[in-house]
Design a protein around this motif. Structure first.
Motif, mmCIF file in Angstrom:
data_model
loop_
_atom_site.group_PDB
_atom_site.id
_atom_site.type_symbol
_atom_site.label_atom_id
_atom_site.label_comp_id
_atom_site.label_asym_id
_atom_site.label_seq_id
_atom_site.Cartn_x
_atom_site.Cartn_y
_atom_site.Cartn_z
ATOM 1 N N LYS A 374 28.986 42.055 37.861
ATOM 2 C CA LYS A 374 27.714 42.582 37.779
ATOM 3 C C LYS A 374 26.953 42.527 36.037
ATOM 4 C CE LYS A 374 24.797 46.244 39.076
ATOM 5 N NZ LYS A 374 24.754 47.793 39.646
ATOM 6 N N GLU A 375 28.067 43.223 35.419
ATOM 7 C CA GLU A 375 27.352 43.683 34.081
ATOM 8 C C GLU A 375 27.485 42.431 32.982
ATOM 9 O OE1 GLU A 375 25.479 46.105 33.301
ATOM 10 O OE2 GLU A 375 25.561 46.845 35.037
ATOM 11 N N ASP A 376 28.756 41.552 33.408
ATOM 12 C CA ASP A 376 29.230 40.618 32.290
ATOM 13 C C ASP A 376 29.718 39.305 32.991
ATOM 14 O OD1 ASP A 376 30.024 39.385 29.827
ATOM 15 O OD2 ASP A 376 31.402 40.768 29.544
ATOM 16 N N PRO A 377 28.865 38.594 33.892
ATOM 17 C CA PRO A 377 29.337 37.512 34.637
ATOM 18 C C PRO A 377 30.025 36.382 33.916
ATOM 19 C CG PRO A 377 26.739 37.344 34.469
ATOM 20 C CD PRO A 377 27.421 38.808 33.802
ATOM 21 N N ASN A 378 29.850 36.420 32.705
ATOM 22 C CA ASN A 378 30.383 35.094 31.962
ATOM 23 C C ASN A 378 31.465 35.314 31.068
ATOM 24 O OD1 ASN A 378 28.210 33.473 32.456
ATOM 25 N ND2 ASN A 378 27.126 34.363 30.902
ATOM 26 N N ALA A 379 32.262 36.502 31.607
ATOM 27 C CA ALA A 379 33.506 36.947 31.011
ATOM 28 C C ALA A 379 34.689 36.413 31.541
ATOM 29 C CB ALA A 379 33.614 38.656 31.092
ATOM 30 N N ILE A 380 35.684 36.240 30.622
ATOM 31 C CA ILE A 380 36.971 35.924 31.063
ATOM 32 C C ILE A 380 37.811 37.214 31.654
ATOM 33 C CG2 ILE A 380 39.228 35.127 30.550
ATOM 34 C CD1 ILE A 380 37.987 33.118 28.744
ATOM 35 N N VAL A 381 38.222 37.128 32.873
ATOM 36 C CA VAL A 381 38.942 38.440 33.402
ATOM 37 C C VAL A 381 40.408 38.050 33.691
ATOM 38 C CG1 VAL A 381 38.906 40.243 35.153
ATOM 39 C CG2 VAL A 381 36.758 39.255 34.508
ATOM 40 N N ILE A 382 41.123 38.962 33.271
ATOM 41 C CA ILE A 382 42.748 38.300 33.431
ATOM 42 C C ILE A 382 43.303 39.780 34.037
ATOM 43 C CG2 ILE A 382 44.952 38.038 32.223
ATOM 44 C CD1 ILE A 382 43.436 37.121 29.828
ATOM 45 N N ILE A 383 43.948 39.530 35.226
ATOM 46 C CA ILE A 383 44.704 40.468 35.775
ATOM 47 C C ILE A 383 46.197 39.967 35.650
ATOM 48 C CG2 ILE A 383 45.558 41.455 37.997
ATOM 49 C CD1 ILE A 383 42.876 40.616 39.174
ATOM 50 N N GLY A 384 46.820 40.718 34.548
ATOM 51 C CA GLY A 384 48.213 40.339 34.370
ATOM 52 C C GLY A 384 49.176 41.458 34.180
ATOM 53 N N ALA A 385 50.196 41.515 35.168
ATOM 54 C CA ALA A 385 51.290 42.810 35.157
ATOM 55 C C ALA A 385 51.984 42.562 34.341
ATOM 56 C CB ALA A 385 51.619 42.681 36.651
ATOM 57 N N ASP A 386 52.858 43.725 33.928
ATOM 58 C CA ASP A 386 53.779 43.816 32.703
ATOM 59 C C ASP A 386 55.171 43.428 33.403
ATOM 60 O OD1 ASP A 386 53.737 45.906 34.461
ATOM 61 O OD2 ASP A 386 53.926 47.737 32.580
ATOM 62 N N HIS A 387 55.417 43.619 34.683
ATOM 63 C CA HIS A 387 56.833 43.241 35.252
ATOM 64 C C HIS A 387 56.502 43.260 36.804
ATOM 65 C CE1 HIS A 387 56.953 47.503 35.640
ATOM 66 N NE2 HIS A 387 56.937 47.763 34.500
ATOM 67 N N GLY A 388 57.711 43.263 37.673
ATOM 68 C CA GLY A 388 57.430 43.399 38.908
ATOM 69 C C GLY A 388 57.825 44.716 39.382
ATOM 70 N N GLY A 389 57.713 44.975 40.608
ATOM 71 C CA GLY A 389 57.976 46.221 41.285
ATOM 72 C C GLY A 389 59.318 46.782 41.605
ATOM 73 N N PHE A 390 60.309 46.068 41.338
ATOM 74 C CA PHE A 390 61.734 46.435 41.712
ATOM 75 C C PHE A 390 62.087 46.898 42.840
ATOM 76 C CE2 PHE A 390 60.977 46.947 37.058
ATOM 77 C CZ PHE A 390 62.098 46.869 36.208
ATOM 78 N N VAL A 391 61.254 46.561 43.985
ATOM 79 C CA VAL A 391 61.496 46.483 45.508
ATOM 80 C C VAL A 391 62.758 46.104 45.785
ATOM 81 C CG1 VAL A 391 60.768 46.129 47.644
ATOM 82 C CG2 VAL A 391 59.224 47.318 46.210
ATOM 83 N N GLY A 392 63.653 46.416 46.428
ATOM 84 C CA GLY A 392 65.011 45.939 46.626
ATOM 85 C C GLY A 392 66.111 46.750 46.180
ATOM 86 N N PHE A 393 65.631 47.449 45.202
ATOM 87 C CA PHE A 393 66.729 48.508 44.317
ATOM 88 C C PHE A 393 66.288 49.794 44.790
ATOM 89 C CE2 PHE A 393 66.245 44.900 41.415
ATOM 90 C CZ PHE A 393 67.521 44.647 41.004
#
Length: 479
Positions: A374-393
Motif C-alpha cells: 500500500k505504501e511502497d508498491p514499487n519496492a523489492i520485498v524479500i521473504i528469506g528465512a535463515d534456516h529450516g524448522g528442524f521438524v523430525g528431530f
C-alpha cells in the motif's frame, strides 16, 4: 610446603574465608556461563556487570555478613554453619541464573531449609566444598581461555570480496525489504513426510502478489548467527568466522559488505527486530536506525524483551518516504523446535507446535506485505528465512551430528525464499539463486545491472556441525 601440605593446612587451620566463599559462589557459575555463551556475552559491558554481580557483590556481602554474625557471642560457634549454607545456597542460586531457570520462592526456601539441616553435620567441610568448586572451575576456565586464544589467532581473510562488488552502483533504486522469518521451512519441506503441512493457500497468495517462489532454497549453515554471517558477507566462513573479538552479531549488525554497498548508493538502512537476539552482546550497530536501544537489551536472555516489529516498520515507512531505504526485518516466527531435550515435547508435538506458529507467521506476513504494498508498491520485498524448522528431530541439538538422512538434512537447511522483484528482468540474474550466501550478490547484480558479479557466486554447499557448538568439527551436509 608442597601442594598436599598447603591443602591440608587450608582445610585444617582455624581461619575462615568469608570473602572467598562469596567469590567462589559466583566464580564457577560465571566461568561456566562464559564457556557456554561467550558469543552472547563477550562485551566489555557484560564483563563489568558480571564481575560485579557474580564476584564483587557476593564477596563483599558475605564478608560483611560474616563479621556482623560473629559479633554476637551466642552465634560465634555457628559461623561455619553459616558459611556452609551460603556457599551451597548461593552457588545454586547463581547457577539457576545462568541456566535461565526460574526458582520459585518455595523452592528456594525448601533448599535453604535442606542445606541448613545438613549444615549441622557437614559444616566442618565447607572448605572442602570451596576446593571442590575451584576444581570444577578448571574446565570452563580452560574452555574460555581456548575461545579467546582461537579468537585472537583466527584470520578474517574470508571476509574479503573476490571482485569489485563493493563498488557496485545501482541502476535501479527501489526500496528493499528483507524480511527474515526465523526458521520458516521451504515448501519442499512443508509438503514432505516430516512436516506434513499444506501451505498452498499462503503460497498462492504470494503468487497473486507477484512473488517469485524458490521452493528448493536452503541455508548454508544451521543457525541464525552462522547463516546470517555468511549471508551479509556473501561468503562462506566454514564456521571459522570469529576474529579480533568480532563475532557473528558484530558482523551482522556491523559494517558488513551489504551495508557498505547500500550506503555507497545513498540508502538509509534500518534494522527492525522483534527481539534483541542479534544485539545480545551489545555490538556496534552500523544501521542508520535500530528499533532497540542497547540499554533496552537485558544482560541475561535477550529473548525476554519483545517489540511489535510491524508497528515499528509502519512508523519508519511513513516517516522515510523521501529516501531510498533498506530494511532488515527480523521476525522470530515460526522459529524452530525446542533447542534442549528437557524443553522438548517430543517429535510429533514439536511438529504440531511449529505448524501452529507457522500459520500465525503467515498472518503476520500478509499484514506486513499488505502494508508495504500500500505504501511502497514499487519496492523489492524479500521473504528469506535463515534456516529450516528442524521438524523430525526432538530438539535442535540432535541435529548437530553427522547425519546421512537427506530428508532430515533438508529439515535443517531447507528455508523459505520468495521475492517480489517488480521487474521481469530478474530472471536474467536469479537462475542460480539456490542458497542464502548468494542472495545479496544476486540482488546487487540485478540492481547494478552487472552480470559479471554472478561469476563469483559462492558454492551452494550447506555445512553442519559434527558436535554441538564445536565449530572445529564440521562436515559437508548438502553439496
Amino acid at each position: 610446603m608442597n601442594l598436599k601440605e598447603k591443602f591440608n593446612y587450608f582445610i585444617n587451620n582455624d581461619k575462615d574465608y568469608p570473602a572467598a566463599v562469596g567469590f567462589l559462589s559466583g566464580f564457577y557459575p560465571l566461568v561456566f556461563f562464559y564457556s557456554n555463551n561467550f558469543e552472547d556475552i563477550n562485551s566489555l559491558r557484560h564483563l563489568v556487570y558480571f564481575s560485579f554481580f557474580f564476584l564483587i557483590l557476593p564477596s563483599l556481602s558475605i564478608f560483611l555478613l560474616y563479621h556482623l554474625f560473629i559479633r554476637f557471642e551466642k552465634l560465634l560457634p555457628y559461623r561455619r554453619h553459616l558459611l556452609f549454607v551460603i556457599i551451597v545456597e548461593l552457588t545454586s542460586v547463581y547457577f539457576s541464573q545462568v541456566y535461565f531457570l526460574t526458582i520459585k520462592k518455595k523452592m528456594l526456601l525448601g533448599l535453604l531449609i535442606f542445606v541448613c539441616f545438613f549444615s549441622f553435620k557437614l559444616y566442618k567441610h565447607y572448605k572442602k566444598v570451596m576446593v571442590f568448586i575451584l576444581l570444577l572451575s578448571i574446565i570452563p576456565v580452560f574452555k574460555v581461555s581456548k575461545i579467546i586464544y582461537d579468537n585472537l589467532t583466527s584470520s578474517a581473510s574470508w571476509q574479503q570480496q573476490p571482485d569489485h562488488i563493493l563498488n557496485t552502483s545501482f541502476k535501479k533504486r527501489p526500496n528493499i525489504y528483507y524480511i527474515e522469518p526465523d526458521g520458516y521451512a521451504s515448501d519442499t519441506n512443508l509438503k514432505g513426510v516430516l512436516y506434513r503441512f499444506d501451505n498452498s493457500e499462503f503460497d498462492g497468495w504470494l503468487k497473486d502478489k507477484k512473488f517469485t517462489l524458490y521452493n528448493d532454497f536452503r541455508s548454508n549453515y544451521e543457525s541464525t548467527l552462522t547463516s546470517n554471517s555468511s549471508c551479509f558477507f556473501m561468503k562462506h566462513h566454514f564456521y571459522d568466522m570469529n576474529s579480533d573479538f568480532k563475532y557473528s552479531r558484530d558482523l551482522i549488525t556491523g559494517n558488513n559488505p551489504v551495508l557498505k554497498i547500500f550506503k555507497r548508493n545513498n540508502y538509509k538502512t534500518f534494522f527492525l527486530t522483534e527481539r534483541p537476539y542479534l544485539l545480545a552482546n551489545y555490538p556496534n550497530i552500523e544501521y542508520d536506525y535500530c528499533n532497540f536501544e542497547l540499554d533496552q537489551v537485558p544482560y541475561f536472555n535477550a529473548f525476554e524483551t519483545k517489540r511489535n516489529v510491524l508497528s515499528d516498520l509502519k512508523h519508519q515507512i511513513v516517516n522515510n518516504k523521501t529516501s531510498n531505504n533498506f530494511f532488515f526485518i527480523e521476525k522470530f516466527g515460526p522459529n524452530h523446535i525446542a533447542v534442549y531435550k528437557q524443553g522438548s515435547s517430543g517429535i510429533e508435538k514439536e511438529r504440531i507446535k511449529y505448524i501452529k506458529r507457522l500459520q500465525e507467521t503467515n498472518i503476520w506476513l500478509k499484514q506486513t506485505i499488505g502494508f508495504i504494498e500500500k505504501e511502497d508498491p514499487n519496492a523489492i520485498v524479500i521473504i528469506g528465512a535463515d534456516h529450516g524448522g528442524f521438524v523430525g528431530f526432538s530438539n535442535t541439538l540432535e541435529a548437530s551430528k553427522k547425519i546421512s538422512d537427506k530428508v532430515l538434512l533438508k529439515s535443517i537447511f531447507g528455508a523459505k525464499l520468495a521475492i517480489k522483484w517488480n521487474d521481469p528482468k530478474h530472471s536474467h540474474y536469479d537462475s542460480k539463486l539456490k542458497t542464502s550466501v548468494n542472495l545479496f550478490r544476486v540482488l546487487f547484480s540485478f540492481l547494478g545491472e552487472d552480470k559479471s558479479l554472478l561469476k563469483k557466486l559462492q558454492q551452494n554447499n550447506s555445512y553442519n556441525l559434527s558436535e554441538p557448538n564445536d565449530f572445529s568439527k564440521i562436515y559437508l551436509a548438502i553439496e
